[in-house]
Design an enzyme around this catalytic site. Structure first.
Site, PDB file in Angstrom:
ATOM      1  N   GLY A 159       0.971  -1.122   0.032  1.00  0.00           N
ATOM      2  CA  GLY A 159      -0.016  -0.081  -0.073  1.00  0.00           C
ATOM      3  C   GLY A 159       0.863   1.329  -0.065  1.00  0.00           C
TER       4      GLY A 159
ATOM      5  CB  ILE B 237       2.700   2.328   4.837  1.00  0.00           C
ATOM      6  CG1 ILE B 237       1.625   3.229   5.466  1.00  0.00           C
ATOM      7  CG2 ILE B 237       3.636   1.785   5.606  1.00  0.00           C
ATOM      8  CD1 ILE B 237       1.378   2.702   6.628  1.00  0.00           C
TER       9      ILE B 237
ATOM     10  CB  CYS C 258       1.191   7.454  12.789  1.00  0.00           C
ATOM     11  SG  CYS C 258      -0.485   7.606  12.793  1.00  0.00           S
TER      12      CYS C 258
ATOM     13  CG  ASN D 113      -0.628   9.828   8.538  1.00  0.00           C
ATOM     14  OD1 ASN D 113      -0.601  10.643   7.624  1.00  0.00           O
ATOM     15  ND2 ASN D 113      -1.754   8.952   8.526  1.00  0.00           N
TER      16      ASN D 113
END
Length: 289
Positions: A15, A17, A128, A268
């Site tokens: 994804g 991230i 985060c 984040n």
């Protein structure tokens, strides 16, 4: 260490991230991304990882084991999946860095207890919100007796993917437990806002500490010193306010993302990925000594 003096890295999850992790690893002089793993061969993330020059697989953790060994595995999947991944990967000898709020593994915040990561094989980066707040809250707690800590995080809706939304309960529980552990406060409360505003707002954290023995000069100095440490790996981290009154300290901070793949409002994602790569690089340099 391998002959190229870089640690072999695999990323579980393709994804936003995971893709940002790939790019960070590719820019590191200490790490080499050898594999990106997902569960759906049609996933756009796997195609983009391949475009970045990485080997990819849709075979999950089993494919990672077959393709190993790896020195470091970043798990950017989900809290539920991470429990399965640790069970499958614990025998491989790899350092498993968990970016999900699974609550298993040693909880690590690099600027607070980063040296702990050098001797652990299973690291949990909390959340985060935890990475953005705990350095400041821990610093305050060194100068007072904290009774209550509260954290309110605001994230832009486009940065909260499906796994994030499914893991909100785990996010809150894991972050609350970490706040208690790192500050010594008996009570901790975490609230999360997912903002649909346009343009998307930056990642924000607002913290409240109720404590005896608060001194405004010490608190402000401690917060600024802690922020400077975070800024070494997350330059977009900024204190926006710090107020101390009788028995109460309130601190607010924002994180803006930097890099080619993350929008500025994705602070984040930026702060937790920066922590993950920093810990892996510290492991690499410790092995090279």
């Amino acid at each position: 260490m391998h002959t190229n003096q870089r640690l072999n890295v695999a990323v579980l999850g393709a994804g936003l991230i995971g893709l940002d992790l790939v790019q960070r690893v590719q820019q590191s002089p200490y790490l080499a991304c050898r594999l990106v793993v997902g569960r759906d061969s049609r996933a756009l993330g796997l195609r983009r990882a391949a475009e970045l020059g990485c080997a990819t697989s849709a075979g999950g953790a089993a494919a990672l084991i077959d393709a190993g060994p790896f020195d470091v595995v970043f798990d950017a999947s989900s809290a539920a999946a991470h429990h399965e991944h640790w069970a499958e990967l614990s025998a491989t000898g790899a350092l498993l860095v968990d970016l999900t709020p699974s609550s298993i593994g040693t909880q690590v915040v690099p600027t607070v207890n980063g040296p702990d990561a050098l001797t652990c094989r299973h690291i949990n980066l909390i959340s985060c919100g935890g990475q953005a707040s705990i350095p400041l809250l821990h610093a305050i707690a060194q100068h007072c007796k904290a009774h209550y800590t509260e954290l309110v995080t605001t994230v832009a809706s486009p940065t909260a993917g499906r796994a994030t939304r499914l893991n909100l309960d785990e996010y809150i529980d894991t972050t609350q437990n970490a706040l208690r552990a790192f500050t010594g406060a008996e009570t901790a409360k975490v609230l999360v806002n997912i903002s649909p505003a346009e343009p998307p707002p930056p990642f924000r954290v607002s913290m409240t500490v109720l404590a005896s023995g608060l001194d405004h000069r010490r608190v402000r100095a401690a917060v600024q010193a802690a922020a400077k440490k975070v800024q070494t790996s997350t330059p977009g981290f900024e204190i926006t306010s710090c107020t101390v009154t009788e028995g109460k300290a309130t601190v607010a901070a924002e994180v803006t993302a930097e890099g080619a793949r993350l929008p500025r409002h994705a602070g984040n994602l930026h702060i937790i990925n920066a922590a993950a790569v920093l810990l892996a690089e510290q492991r690499a340099t410790s092995k090279a000594r």
